[in-house]
Design an enzyme around this catalytic site. Structure first.
Site, PDB file in Angstrom:
ATOM      1  N   ARG A   3       0.796  -1.228   0.000  1.00 41.84           N
ATOM      2  CA  ARG A   3       0.000   0.000   0.000  1.00 41.84           C
ATOM      3  C   ARG A   3       0.830   1.280   0.000  1.00 41.84           C
ATOM      4  O   ARG A   3       0.276   2.357  -0.224  1.00 41.84           O
ATOM      5  CB  ARG A   3      -0.939   0.054   1.209  1.00 41.84           C
ATOM      6  N   ASP A   4       2.141   1.206   0.243  1.00 40.68           N
ATOM      7  CA  ASP A   4       2.945   2.431   0.278  1.00 40.68           C
ATOM      8  C   ASP A   4       4.307   2.216  -0.381  1.00 40.68           C
ATOM      9  O   ASP A   4       5.326   2.659   0.126  1.00 40.68           O
ATOM     10  CB  ASP A   4       3.134   2.891   1.727  1.00 40.68           C
ATOM     11  N   LEU A   5       4.299   1.513  -1.514  1.00 36.60           N
ATOM     12  CA  LEU A   5       5.559   1.246  -2.213  1.00 36.60           C
ATOM     13  C   LEU A   5       6.037   2.530  -2.884  1.00 36.60           C
ATOM     14  O   LEU A   5       5.333   3.120  -3.706  1.00 36.60           O
ATOM     15  CB  LEU A   5       5.354   0.148  -3.255  1.00 36.60           C
TER      16      LEU A   5
END
Length: 797
Positions: free
Chosen positions: A164-166
């Site tokens: 979700r936060d690459l």
């Protein structure tokens, strides 16, 4: 330990495991210099017992703080302490330790202490991926990063974890050489029990997928983030640079993120697949793996082409355009007009200002287009090329309104060779622009033009090799100077020349340059065409020309040397024709000389009758001489037939040979001498007198070169009119003493008749031998004269 709650360690990786750094009895700690001093935070209770706090790491997030710690063995680790109010997903914590992927950072220990969650992970001293992104990375490095991140995401997704936060900051560099990366920071990660859930959105909008705006969470979200990272790695520019958060949200919600700025077509395909707006049709691990293996998975088309914001659109050629792809096709169709319309007057033109205003309504990718190309000193056609590529890179490559794919390039050489063709000028102009402006590199950015970069590199290599070969051939001692016009240097005429090289003429029209382009585009086919053309060139030369034969024999199957053979063949044909004309002229000259000589010979032989008459006339005195001598000998010494003796002057003599016999022998002797002269006269014709038996008399009397008639006049006394003495007196003066001598010999010699017979026999034989010698010498002189006449004629030519 009272404040330490819910501590959980992975039994395989905590300090209790002998393979993992942890507290060891008897071990001392090694301090490392250069670390920041005095941390402001303290370690959670429980961790301080076996870790020493070294420093606070400057990379902090909104939900956590990062601390650098060192264990008893001196190994360094990172402790991520979540801020109060942020709790890690316990399901993610439960599944991460079981991952066996080298591309996912291993969590060594997790827990909760002092009211805060924490994680212990390995320390990566080389930092994160952001540190490598000062500019575009090489294709090999990007491919390696894509493969590792793809493997890491696939491992996470197999156990149901969505990151979700690459983003680059969450990709650690575990090793710089060889490059090894791993995904970290799972603070916002979630475990999915189903394929799609809804949760709060990521705080990092630049790498967030469009569906994240509505809170949708699925593995496709991480693949979009990977696409944004790849796009930034290749362009060197962060996504949505300079745009506000509101503008970013509006862009994600309303239009695709273009991959136009990605120069390499294969990487552009990757970005298009990962940045597909529809998450159900977006590339995932299977498509990325296929791409890494050299494949080209299909990209789902967008629901609509990228559109400009609502408005009047861009006016051009009587229409207004809002759709980028539609404008690109219109510009290609009206290329010449469009280049002058938008860029002919520079930045002062109203059309250019209108175009710039229209471009300002698009995303940040227009900045690179405007600043990098449209406001520079490039030619209008080149500016238009960059504009068309930005508008719609999915088009086939076009320049000057013509398609320029690898299949189209070989045909340019044929057009350049044919000045009568309607496209001759356009082909020449296109070829020069492709070379001078390095436009194949630009055209490779279009779909279907990925191989143009390789072609351009090979083309320039061929041109450099050709120029070296042509310069060497122009200077070679075996080749004629005029061959330089057939072997020009390819490329720009302003290219630097090697010192000492012979000056080359310009390649105009650029036939050589475009032939080398065809060789780069279609190597096998062009090589065969050059071999066939060289074979036809050899056949066109009607005979061997030494320098051309040397060039042909050294060509082999080298395409550049074959091209030199083809280019040099017209000069060889000229040489061969000149040689043939020279031989023909020499043959005609020789024939003329032979004709003149034959005419001279005919004139000489036409005088045979006169020469024979002269020979007989010249030999008549000999007949008189022999008859007179025989009469004297017969009268004085001849017998009366009774075999007795007689007295002459009181001297008794024996009987001799009768006169009749001597007269017959005299006739025979004269016939031999006359026949020898007749044979000689028939052979010599008009040349008989200068080589005749009385030539010494003629020279003595000064009449040698004026013929028998003059000599006859001299003999007959006609020469008295010239005041010269005739030869009759000389004959008389020579004959009388001879007769007197013979009479004296006869008087004292009883065998006078026999002596006279011997004279009658020996003199004709000697005369015939002398005539043969004279004939031989005359023939030698005649052959020498003939050779000299023919040779003098050749030398005069």
């Amino acid at each position: 330990m009272a404040d330490f709650q819910e501590t959980r360690r992975d039994p395989g990786v905590t300090g209790r495991d002998p393979g993992v750094p942890g507290p060891r009895p008897g071990e001392t700690r090694r301090d490392q210099p250069g670390r920041p001093g005095g941390p402001l935070m303290r370690l959670p209770a429980g961790l301080a017992e076996h870790f020493e706090l070294v420093a606070e790491l400057p990379v902090q997030g909104a939900e956590s703080d990062l601390l650098l710690v060192r264990d008893a063995l001196g190994a360094e680790h990172v402790v991520k302490v979540f801020r109060r109010g942020y709790n890690a997903d316990r399901e993610v914590w439960a599944k991460l330790p079981g991952l066996e992927s080298p591309n996912v950072v291993r969590i060594l220990e997790t827990g909760h202490a002092d009211g805060r969650d924490y994680e212990v992970t390995a320390y990566a001293p080389d930092g994160n991926l952001r540190g490598l992104m000062a500019g575009p990375l090489p294709a090999e490095a990007v491919t390696r990063i894509v493969g590792q991140l793809s493997a890491g995401l696939a491992a996470l997704h197999r156990v149901g974890i969505v990151h979700r936060d690459l983003k680059p900051e969450n990709v650690l560099i575990m090793s710089a050489d060889p490059l090894q990366v791993a995904i970290t920071d799972f603070g916002l990660s979630k475990v999915l029990d189903q394929s799609v859930v809804f949760a709060s959105s990521s705080r990092t909008l630049a790498y967030a997928a469009p569906e994240s705006l509505s809170g949708q969470v699925s593995p496709a979200r991480d693949w979009w983030s990977l696409g944004m990272i790849v796009r930034e790695l290749l362009t060197g520019r962060p996504p949505f640079m300079g745009l506000s958060e509101t503008a970013v949200v509006d862009h994600l919600a309303t239009r695709p993120v273009p991959a136009d700025e990605v120069p390499d077509p294969r990487f552009r395909l990757l970005c298009q697949g990962l940045l597909t707006r529809d998450p159900r049709r977006r590339w995932t691990d299977s498509e990325v793996t296929e791409w890494l293996n050299g494949g080209a998975p299909p990209v789902a088309p967008e629901a609509a082409h990228p559109m400009a914001p609502e408005g009047a659109g861009l006016p051009f050629n009587g229409q207004r355009y809002t759709e980028r792809a539609e404008l690109a096709r219109a510009l290609i169709e009206k290329w010449d007009y469009a280049a002058l319309y938008f860029f002919g007057r520079g930045e002062s033109g109203e059309a250019w200002r209108t175009l710039r205003e229209w471009l300002s309504e698009f995303d940040d990718s227009r900045i690179g287009l405007i600043d990098g190309y449209l406001t520079t000193g490039l030619a209008p056609d080149v500016k238009l090329l960059h504009l068309v590529r930005w508008l719609d890179p999915t088009l086939p490559p076009h320049f000057l309104g013509r398609r320029v794919t690898s299949e189209d390039l070989p045909g340019l050489a044929a057009l350049a060779k044919d000045p009568s063709h309607s496209d001759h000028r356009a082909a020449c102009l296109l070829g020069r622009e492709l070379w001078d402006q390095h436009l194949l590199q630009v055209l490779s950015g279009f779909e279907g033009g990925r191989d143009l970069t390789r072609i351009d590199e090979q083309w320039r290599s061929h041109v450099a090799s050709w120029n070296r070969l042509a310069g060497w051939l122009r200077e070679h001692e075996s080749t004629p100077p005029r061959l330089a016009s057939r072997l020009p240097d390819a490329g720009s005429v302003t290219d630097e020349r090697i010192a000492g090289r012979a000056a080359a003429v310009a390649d105009d029209p650029p036939v050589v340059l475009l032939t080398l382009l065809a060789l780069a585009a279609w190597p096998a086919e062009t090589r065969r065409s050059l071999a066939d053309a060289a074979e036809r060139a050899r056949a066109a030369v009607p005979e061997q020309v030494p320098w051309f034969t040397w060039l042909v024999e050294g060509a082999g199957d080298d395409p550049l040397r074959l091209l030199a053979v083809v280019r040099a063949a017209p000069e060889a044909v000229v040489d061969a024709e000149a040689r043939a004309r020279g031989r023909h002229a020499a043959q005609q000259e020789a024939q003329a000389l032979r004709a003149r000589w034959d005419e001279k010979e005919r004139a000489r032989l036409a005088g045979r009758g006169v020469a024979v008459a002269r020979a007989v006339a010249w030999s008549l005195p000999l007949l008189a001489f022999w008859l007179l001598g025989s009469w004297i000998v017969g009268a004085v010494f001849g017998g009366d037939g009774d075999g007795g003796t007689k007295s002459v002057g009181g001297v008794q003599q024996s009987s001799g040979v009768p006169f009749a016999v001597l007269a017959v022998l005299s006739l025979i002797a004269w016939a031999v001498q006359c026949g020898s002269e007749v044979v000689l006269a028939r052979a010599q014709g008009r040349d008989y007198l200068p080589y005749g038996p009385w030539s010494w008399m003629s020279r003595l009397l000064g009449v040698g070169g004026r013929g028998l008639s003059k000599a006859s006049q001299t003999l007959s006394g006609a020469a008295q009119r010239t005041g010269r003495r005739g030869c009759g007196l000389l004959l008389l003066a020579g004959t009388v003493p001879l007769l007197i001598i013979l009479l004296l010999l006869a008087a004292v010699t009883p065998v006078a008749s026999l002596l006279w017979l011997m004279v009658l026999l020996a003199a004709p034989v000697a005369h015939a031998v002398a005539a043969g010698v004279r004939l031989h010498r005359w023939r030698q002189a005649l052959e020498g004269e003939r050779q000299k006449a023919l040779q003098d004629g050749v030398e005069r030519r």
